[in-house]
Design a protein around this motif. Structure first.
Motif, PDB file in Angstrom:
ATOM      1  N   TYR A   5       0.826  -1.200   0.000  1.00 14.63           N
ATOM      2  CA  TYR A   5       0.000   0.000   0.000  1.00 14.63           C
ATOM      3  C   TYR A   5       0.867   1.259   0.000  1.00 14.63           C
ATOM      4  CZ  TYR A   5      -2.886   3.768   1.833  1.00 14.63           C
ATOM      5  OH  TYR A   5      -3.510   4.961   2.022  1.00 14.63           O
ATOM      6  N   GLU A   6       1.848   1.314   0.896  1.00 18.13           N
ATOM      7  CA  GLU A   6       2.716   2.487   0.985  1.00 18.13           C
ATOM      8  C   GLU A   6       3.553   2.660  -0.276  1.00 18.13           C
ATOM      9  OE1 GLU A   6       2.728   4.917   3.171  1.00 18.13           O
ATOM     10  OE2 GLU A   6       1.184   4.001   4.405  1.00 18.13           O
ATOM     11  N   THR A   7       4.012   1.566  -0.864  1.00 17.91           N
ATOM     12  CA  THR A   7       4.782   1.635  -2.094  1.00 17.91           C
ATOM     13  C   THR A   7       3.937   2.161  -3.238  1.00 17.91           C
ATOM     14  OG1 THR A   7       6.161  -0.213  -1.357  1.00 17.91           O
ATOM     15  CG2 THR A   7       6.180   0.291  -3.716  1.00 17.91           C
ATOM     16  N   ALA A   8       2.730   1.644  -3.362  1.00 20.22           N
ATOM     17  CA  ALA A   8       1.822   2.125  -4.425  1.00 20.22           C
ATOM     18  C   ALA A   8       1.447   3.578  -4.201  1.00 20.22           C
ATOM     19  CB  ALA A   8       0.578   1.253  -4.478  1.00 20.22           C
ATOM     20  N   LYS A   9       1.175   3.942  -2.953  1.00 21.51           N
ATOM     21  CA  LYS A   9       0.825   5.319  -2.623  1.00 21.51           C
ATOM     22  C   LYS A   9       1.971   6.268  -2.975  1.00 21.51           C
ATOM     23  CE  LYS A   9       0.417   7.342   1.611  1.00 21.51           C
ATOM     24  NZ  LYS A   9      -0.063   7.456   2.987  1.00 21.51           N
ATOM     25  N   GLY A  10       3.204   5.848  -2.656  1.00 20.83           N
ATOM     26  CA  GLY A  10       4.376   6.677  -2.982  1.00 20.83           C
ATOM     27  C   GLY A  10       4.593   6.791  -4.481  1.00 20.83           C
ATOM     28  N   ALA A  11       4.343   5.698  -5.208  1.00 21.32           N
ATOM     29  CA  ALA A  11       4.536   5.713  -6.659  1.00 21.32           C
ATOM     30  C   ALA A  11       3.496   6.575  -7.355  1.00 21.32           C
ATOM     31  CB  ALA A  11       4.490   4.287  -7.205  1.00 21.32           C
ATOM     32  N   LEU A  12       2.295   6.650  -6.799  1.00 17.64           N
ATOM     33  CA  LEU A  12       1.216   7.432  -7.417  1.00 17.64           C
ATOM     34  C   LEU A  12       1.243   8.885  -6.998  1.00 17.64           C
ATOM     35  CD1 LEU A  12      -1.671   4.854  -7.093  1.00 17.64           C
ATOM     36  CD2 LEU A  12      -0.376   5.438  -9.151  1.00 17.64           C
ATOM     37  N   ALA A  13       1.974   9.207  -5.943  1.00 16.69           N
ATOM     38  CA  ALA A  13       1.981  10.597  -5.442  1.00 16.69           C
ATOM     39  C   ALA A  13       2.846  11.517  -6.261  1.00 16.69           C
ATOM     40  CB  ALA A  13       2.453  10.627  -4.003  1.00 16.69           C
TER      41      ALA A  13
END
Length: 105
Positions: free
Chosen positions: A97-105
């Motif tokens: 979740y945190e990795t995807a959130k960081g990649a999309l931010a």
């Protein structure tokens, strides 16, 4: 983004715990009780004899039986293996979740 969602609650106003570890801890005492009732019912159905009728007549009897035979710690039987299984899956989920959130931010 609503305040409830930001503080860990759901946007719909539900107060249910969001962490699987918390849910596991809260339901740990229920699992041995329901398991004992289920085993009694299956055994009675398999034997199907009047002499071997189930000795438990529901959840209250199961709670009394577990407390009488194992004490208060009997309600937490199986808690640690469940926690050991839940913790890595939660860690993987949060990491993804945190990795995807960081990649999309």
């Amino acid at each position: 983004s609503s305040g409830a969602a930001a503080s860990g609650g759901s946007a719909s106003g539900s107060r249910a715990p969001q962490s699987p570890q918390i849910r596991s801890t809260m339901t740990a005492t229920v699992r041995p009780t329901t398991a004992r009732v289920s085993v009694e019912q299956v055994a009675a159905a398999a034997i199907a004899s009047a002499a071997s009728a189930p000795r438990l007549n529901g959840i209250i009897d199961a709670v009394k039986s577990i407390h009488r035979e194992s004490g208060p710690f009997g309600f937490f039987r199986g808690f640690y293996p469940r926690l050991i299984v839940t913790t890595p899956s939660v860690a993987i989920s949060w990491t993804a979740y945190e990795t995807a959130k960081g990649a999309l931010a």
